[in-house]
Scaffold this active site. Structure first.
Site, PDB file in Angstrom:
ATOM      1  N   ARG A  77     -21.175 -42.547 -15.214  1.00  0.00           N
ATOM      2  CA  ARG A  77     -20.578 -41.849 -16.365  1.00  0.00           C
ATOM      3  C   ARG A  77     -19.985 -42.850 -17.356  1.00  0.00           C
ATOM      4  O   ARG A  77     -20.092 -42.667 -18.573  1.00  0.00           O
ATOM      5  CB  ARG A  77     -19.520 -40.857 -15.882  1.00  0.00           C
ATOM      6  CG  ARG A  77     -18.945 -39.987 -16.992  1.00  0.00           C
ATOM      7  CD  ARG A  77     -18.048 -38.890 -16.449  1.00  0.00           C
ATOM      8  NE  ARG A  77     -16.894 -39.430 -15.739  1.00  0.00           N
ATOM      9  CZ  ARG A  77     -15.996 -38.662 -15.119  1.00  0.00           C
ATOM     10  NH1 ARG A  77     -16.127 -37.351 -15.106  1.00  0.00           N
ATOM     11  NH2 ARG A  77     -14.966 -39.219 -14.501  1.00  0.00           N
ATOM     12  N   LYS A 174     -16.184 -39.930 -22.082  1.00  0.00           N
ATOM     13  CA  LYS A 174     -14.827 -40.201 -21.576  1.00  0.00           C
ATOM     14  C   LYS A 174     -14.265 -41.380 -22.364  1.00  0.00           C
ATOM     15  O   LYS A 174     -14.227 -42.517 -21.903  1.00  0.00           O
ATOM     16  CB  LYS A 174     -14.866 -40.486 -20.074  1.00  0.00           C
ATOM     17  CG  LYS A 174     -13.506 -40.339 -19.386  1.00  0.00           C
ATOM     18  CD  LYS A 174     -13.669 -40.391 -17.885  1.00  0.00           C
ATOM     19  CE  LYS A 174     -12.337 -40.308 -17.155  1.00  0.00           C
ATOM     20  NZ  LYS A 174     -11.694 -38.996 -17.249  1.00  0.00           N
ATOM     21  N   GLU A 207     -11.792 -26.870 -20.111  1.00  0.00           N
ATOM     22  CA  GLU A 207     -11.250 -27.744 -19.065  1.00  0.00           C
ATOM     23  C   GLU A 207      -9.774 -27.973 -19.304  1.00  0.00           C
ATOM     24  O   GLU A 207      -9.217 -27.553 -20.321  1.00  0.00           O
ATOM     25  CB  GLU A 207     -11.990 -29.084 -19.071  1.00  0.00           C
ATOM     26  CG  GLU A 207     -11.908 -29.804 -20.410  1.00  0.00           C
ATOM     27  CD  GLU A 207     -12.936 -30.923 -20.567  1.00  0.00           C
ATOM     28  OE1 GLU A 207     -13.550 -31.305 -19.568  1.00  0.00           O
ATOM     29  OE2 GLU A 207     -13.101 -31.392 -21.700  1.00  0.00           O
TER      30      GLU A 207
END
Length: 322
Positions: A77, A174, A207
């Protein structure tokens, strides 16, 4: 105003040590070319675009009982996030992995968190990424928090965030510009609840500030939001893999990503929060209403045990560093 020169700089750092430094174990800096274990020396240059523009990406894993868990997923990721904003580490993925292992070993703690940060690097105080001639890599090893349910066995209290969700093209990266997340966490603290969760403009669950959320429907479906508007949490994805065995044995009817609205949450038999440090969390109350029985439910109980066993005993997902 004091003029501080090299002679006095370290003395000043020593004089300003803080109690929370005890939880900082080690930091690798590519700018230094090595690791420091003195928290007072865990510093970044102010002209790194990471500092003044939030221009960088990161990922956080954990080492439990000496084993680094599921870190390949975190590193994958990280590399996807870096590619999305045009940062390429010259040493490649393998060097980052090797440096992460080495930094954890230098830190010397069998239980720890590890955060890997790929930054745009120093170069100017402007906004252009091209001002930075090369990226910087920072790896920080610090104290691992306890799983949430160890501290709150009755479960979590959750409210709906008022902070707009991230645009879908940024939600999956991210990155180090975490203002949305910071404001959401501020809400939860100010409101005296454990977590808040966001919703997109269509009214679908997204989220939390650093967590994924899902539900178990009364029909026995384990549902998480579609991945288009959320960060693909490594623990959430691993939990989904584990949960498929509960479909096979009849405990669950299905496991899927779907749109989840607030009515689905209110009518759910269970609501779950999941994250790297938290592990799995049972939600007992949402917006002042009990979820299900108001106690941790059977799917939480089964999946919580399965995830804990996976963290501690799944050899293929653990790298033993001590």
């Amino acid at each position: 105003m004091k003029h501080i020169d090299r002679t006095h700089f370290l003395d000043i750092l020593d004089a300003h040590r803080q109690p929370w430094f005890d939880g900082y174990y080690a930091m690798y800096s590519s700018l230094l070319g090595g690791v420091v274990t003195d928290p007072a020396l865990m510093l970044l240059p102010i002209d790194d675009h990471l500092v003044h523009r939030g221009d960088g990406v990161f990922d956080t894993g954990k080492c439990v009982a000496g084993g680094l868990y599921n870190f390949e997923a975190h590193l994958d990721r990280l590399m996807r996030s870096a590619a999305a904003i045009g940062i390429q580490w010259p040493g490649g993925r393998d060097e980052i992995l090797s440096l992460t292992h080495e930094t954890i070993r230098v830190a010397g703690h069998r239980d720890c968190s590890v955060r890997v940060i790929l930054a745009r690097g120093p170069g100017s105080f402007g906004v252009s990424p091209y001002d930075s001639p090369r990226p910087a890599l920072y790896i920080v090893v610090y104290a691992l928090g306890k799983p949430f349910m160890e501290l709150h066995p009755a479960g979590a209290v959750v409210r709906r965030s008022k902070i707009p969700c991230k645009p879908s093209d940024l939600a999956g990266i991210k990155n180090c510009n975490y203002l949305h997340n910071v404001l959401m966490k501020r809400e939860s603290v100010d409101w005296g609840v454990n977590f808040v969760v966001g919703f997109d403009p269509a009214g679908h669950l997204t989220e939390g500030p650093t967590e994924n959320a899902g539900i178990v429907t009364r029909a026995g479906e384990l549902l998480f939001p579609r991945l288009e508007n959320i960060l693909a949490g490594t623990t959430m994805l691993r939990l989904i893999e584990l949960a498929r065995s509960l479909v096979d044995d009849g405990t669950l009817k299905a496991v899927a990503h779907r749109d989840i609205d607030e009515a689905d949450i209110v009518n759910a038999s269970e609501m779950l929060i999941v994250g790297t440090t938290l592990n799995l969390v049972a939600v007992r109350q949402y917006e002042g209403r009990e979820i299900g029985s108001g106690q941790p439910g059977p799917v939480y109980q089964r999946l919580g045990r399965m995830l804990e066993d996976d963290i501690n005993n799944h050899a293929a997902l653990r790298v033993e560093l001590f």
